[in-house]
Structure formats: structure tokens, C-alpha cells
Design an enzyme around this catalytic site. Structure first.
Site, PDB file in Angstrom:
ATOM      1  CB  SER A 136      -1.022   0.072   1.131  1.00 16.06           C
ATOM      2  OG  SER A 136      -1.834  -0.711   0.930  1.00 16.06           O
TER       3      SER A 136
ATOM      4  CE  LYS B  23      -3.538   0.580  -1.305  1.00 18.82           C
ATOM      5  NZ  LYS B  23      -4.441  -0.048  -0.192  1.00 18.82           N
TER       6      LYS B  23
ATOM      7  CE1 TYR C  75      -4.813  -1.236  -5.004  1.00 17.97           C
ATOM      8  CE2 TYR C  75      -5.091  -3.859  -4.878  1.00 17.97           C
ATOM      9  CZ  TYR C  75      -4.990  -2.480  -4.065  1.00 17.97           C
ATOM     10  OH  TYR C  75      -4.843  -2.645  -2.820  1.00 17.97           O
TER      11      TYR C  75
ATOM     12  CE1 TYR D 268      -5.241   1.890   3.829  1.00 24.79           C
ATOM     13  CE2 TYR D 268      -3.569   0.627   5.263  1.00 24.79           C
ATOM     14  CZ  TYR D 268      -3.920   1.059   4.042  1.00 24.79           C
ATOM     15  OH  TYR D 268      -3.250   0.799   2.906  1.00 24.79           O
TER      16      TYR D 268
ATOM     17  CB  VAL E  36       0.252  -5.808   3.951  1.00 26.50           C
ATOM     18  CG1 VAL E  36      -1.116  -5.267   4.726  1.00 26.50           C
ATOM     19  CG2 VAL E  36      -0.196  -6.129   2.602  1.00 26.50           C
TER      20      VAL E  36
HETATM   21  O1  DON Z   1      -4.814  -5.018  -1.933  1.00 25.71           O
HETATM   22  C1  DON Z   1      -4.321  -5.364  -0.890  1.00 25.71           C
HETATM   23  O2  DON Z   1      -4.905  -5.804   0.097  1.00 25.71           O
HETATM   24  C2  DON Z   1      -2.759  -5.384  -0.855  1.00 25.71           C
HETATM   25  N1  DON Z   1      -2.434  -5.542  -2.166  1.00 25.71           N
HETATM   26  C3  DON Z   1      -2.256  -4.150  -0.075  1.00 25.71           C
HETATM   27  C4  DON Z   1      -2.771  -3.827   1.325  1.00 25.71           C
HETATM   28  C5  DON Z   1      -1.874  -3.111   2.053  1.00 25.71           C
HETATM   29  O3  DON Z   1      -0.909  -2.814   1.808  1.00 25.71           O
HETATM   30  C6  DON Z   1      -2.327  -2.402   3.354  1.00 25.71           C
HETATM   31  N2  DON Z   1      -1.892  -1.708   4.202  1.00 25.71           N
HETATM   32  N3  DON Z   1      -1.244  -1.801   5.175  1.00 25.71           N
END
Ligand code: DON
Length: 319
Positions: free
Chosen positions: A74, A77, A201, A253, A271
Site C-alpha cells: 500500500s 498508493k 493495481y 487506516y 502489508v
Molecule cells: O490490496 C491489498 O490488499 C494489498 N495488495 C495491499 C494492502 C496493504 O498494503 C494495506 N496496508 N497496510
């Protein structure tokens, strides 16, 4: 050196503070849990920790596993938001909000309540809508190429690549993201085929960087939209300031309030265990430790940032 009633006292330098933090983190036995929704992240080595700080005077101070690549997830982003704002400007805010979500990053329920318009550009739904904006008028390969080129440009490093195994796993296990994207498409929030949007994405989440590269990449947010103080402009100062504001309020978040409380800096987590944190006017910081807390944010990464912000008096809320 600082003058105290007892006489002259040695003021620790950034280098010694980073060294101290790296040693203390190595001793911690509470290390969080790795993301487990794809095998590539689930098998992460929890003993790893890296940190890099790019400062206003052009130094890069590092500690621990600063050269070890990790999955950006993330954190990507932040860069896609910057790119989308560059392409469509404020029109982006017609389809994505700017409010903290107070919900998990992959929440479906909030999207239904709010007629398919994501709360902010950092929750998954918001980032998917941002990716759709970048994709419009282009082929998926071109859009992905533009994202990768931008990240290589801001980090000054052409060696940054996408981990194709991670991208494939994201796709194979992306049921929730597929649901979010289809739901948004039904409201006309997405303009492009869901498969195309998610392809881009999943691939930008799978970009791999190390702490050195990530700290370098965040410099334009720390230095008023410029590569270095007084250097080449990447975005306007206003845009950098606003992206920082979103990182502070939405970057972790439903853990964003706690991160502001403990660290006091704009930050964006992923993550993969990375966090990019910005000290406006002073530094861009990257930390990485793959063990996560219950909100999916790096447990020891946040602990290291808390210590660093405290010792350097870097919180945006004051000493
Ligand atoms: O789309 C997803 O769920 C993961 N590729 C990215 C989520 C993420 O990194 C949330 N951050 N903490």
C-alpha cells in the site's frame, strides 16, 4: 552540544540515534505477525528490520537491513495518488474522498453505505479508483510503465522492479479487491474494465524497494515538492502538503489516530511491513519490519518511528 545546569551535554546525532534504535529493535521479542493472505508475504523473516533517513542536507543515514528489498504494497498508493493528481488534477476528488475511514483497508461495508465512492485514496477501494484514473486513455502496460518510471525517477534509481510472483499471487487471492472493484464499477466510479484496473493495481502493489530507495523516493514530500531543498520540482508545494495531510489522517487506516498519537508524522504503511514517514522540511524516512499489528501496519516499524520522532523532536505537533 547543549548547555545544561550541569554543564555541556553531548547531543546525540542522527547517526547515533539510528544506531541505538536498530540495536533496541533487534532485542525485541514481540515482532508482530506477517501478512498471511499470500505465501510470498507469509514466509517473511520476522527478525528483519531496516531503516533509512534522507535528510535536508543530502545525507542518507541508514541502519539494519537497509538494502533488503520488500514488497511496497500500500505504500505504492502514495505514488499512484501523486501521479493521478498530476494527470487529472482535482477532478480526482469527484470519485474519491479525503476522510479517514475508521475501517479496515479492505472494508466492503463502508463502500455500500457511501454509494461506491471510497472514503480516501489509501484504502483499497480508493487506491483502485486512483489506478483507474491513471489507466484511462492508456493500455494497462503503459499505465504500469508510467507508475514504475515515476517511482524510479523520485528515488533516483532505475533498478526498482516488480515482483511478478507477488503480483500473480495478489491476483489469485484478490477476491475482496475484485468485489470492491466490481461494486465501484456498478456505480460508475471505475471507467475501465475491472480486469485491467486490478491488473495494474496488483502489479503496483508488488513493486519491490529497499529502505534506502524508499527514503529517497519520499524526498519530494519532505522538501516542498522538490527532489532536494532548492532542487528540481516534482510537484507543487501545495500538492506535497496535501498528500502529507492525507498520509497523516488516512495513511494507517483505522490505526491512523494511534500513529499520529505515538509518532506524530505523516506516514503510509504497507502489508509488506514498510512505512514511509515524512518530516516536513527535514527528512524522508523509510522503515521496514515484516511483522504487522492487528490493523496491518508494521509493529516494530511504528515503534522505531516513535523512538526516532521523539529523540529528534520531529513530531509535527511540536516537541
Ligand atoms: O490490496 C491489498 O490488499 C494489498 N495488495 C495491499 C494492502 C496493504 O498494503 C494495506 N496496508 N497496510
Amino acid at each position: 552540544m547543549t548547555l545544561t545546569p550541569e554543564g555541556l551535554e553531548h547531543t546525540p546525532t542522527l547517526d547515533t540515534i539510528i544506531e541505538g534504535i536498530t540495536c533496541r529493535i533487534a532485542e525485541r521479542s514481540d515482532r508482530g505477525r506477517p501478512a498471511d493472505y499470500i505465501p510470498e508475504l507469509a514466509r517473511a523473516d520476522l527478525s528483519r528490520f531496516g531503516i533509512a533517513v534522507a535528510t535536508a542536507d543530502g545525507r542518507l543515514v541508514t541502519g539494519g537491513d537497509r538494502d533488503m528489498g520488500f514488497s511496497l504494497q500500500s505504500i505504492s498508493k502514495v505514488f499512484t495518488l501523486t501521479l493521478a493528481l498530476g494527470q487529472v488534477g482535482d477532478a480526482l476528488w469527484r470519485r474519491v474522498g479525503r476522510e479517514p475511514s475508521g475501517n479496515p483497508f479492505n472494508s466492503i461495508v463502508q463502500l455500500e453505505y457511501e454509494q461506491g465512492r471510497p472514503r480516501n485514496p489509501f484504502i483499497n477501494a480508493g487506491a483502485i479508483a486512483v489506478t483507474d484514473a491513471i489507466l484511462s486513455g492508456h493500455q494497462p502496460r503503459e499505465a504500469l510503465g508510467a507508475i514504475l518510471r515515476f517511482i524510479r525517477f523520485v528515488s533516483d534509481d532505475d533498478g526498482i522492479t516488480i515482483n511478478e510472483d507477488v503480483a500473480r499471487s495478489e491476483k489469485e487471492n484478490g477476491f475482496r479487491n475484485i468485489a470492491l472493484a466490481n461494486y465501484m464499477r456498478s456505480f460508475g466510479i471505475l471507467e475501465n474494465p475491472v480486469d485491467y484496473v486490478l491488473g495494474v493495481y496488483f502489479h503496483h502493489c508488488a513493486i519491490e524497494m529497499n529502505c534506502r530507495q524508499l527514503a529517497m523516493a519520499g524526498r519530494y514530500l519532505a522538501f516542498g515538492g522538490r527532489h532536494t531543498p532548492g532542487g528540481a520540482r516534482v510537484v507543487s508545494a501545495e500538492r506535497a502538503r496535501r498528500i502529507n495531510a492525507l498520509m497523516l489522517t488516512c495513511g494507517h487506516y483505522d490505526g491512523s489516530g494511534d500513529f499520529a498519537f505515538h509518532v506524530g508524522l505523516p506516514g503510509k504503511s504497507g502489508v509488506g511491513g514498510g512505512i514511509l514517514a515524512i518530516v516536513p522540511g527535514k527528512a524522508s524516512i523509510a522503515v521496514w519490519s515484516p511483522g504487522l499489528d492487528a490493523n496491518g501496519n508494521s509493529w516494530l516499524g511504528a515503534a522505531a518511528l516513535e523512538q526516532l520522532a521523539k529523540e529528534m523532536r520531529w513530531s509535527v505537533f511540536g516537541d
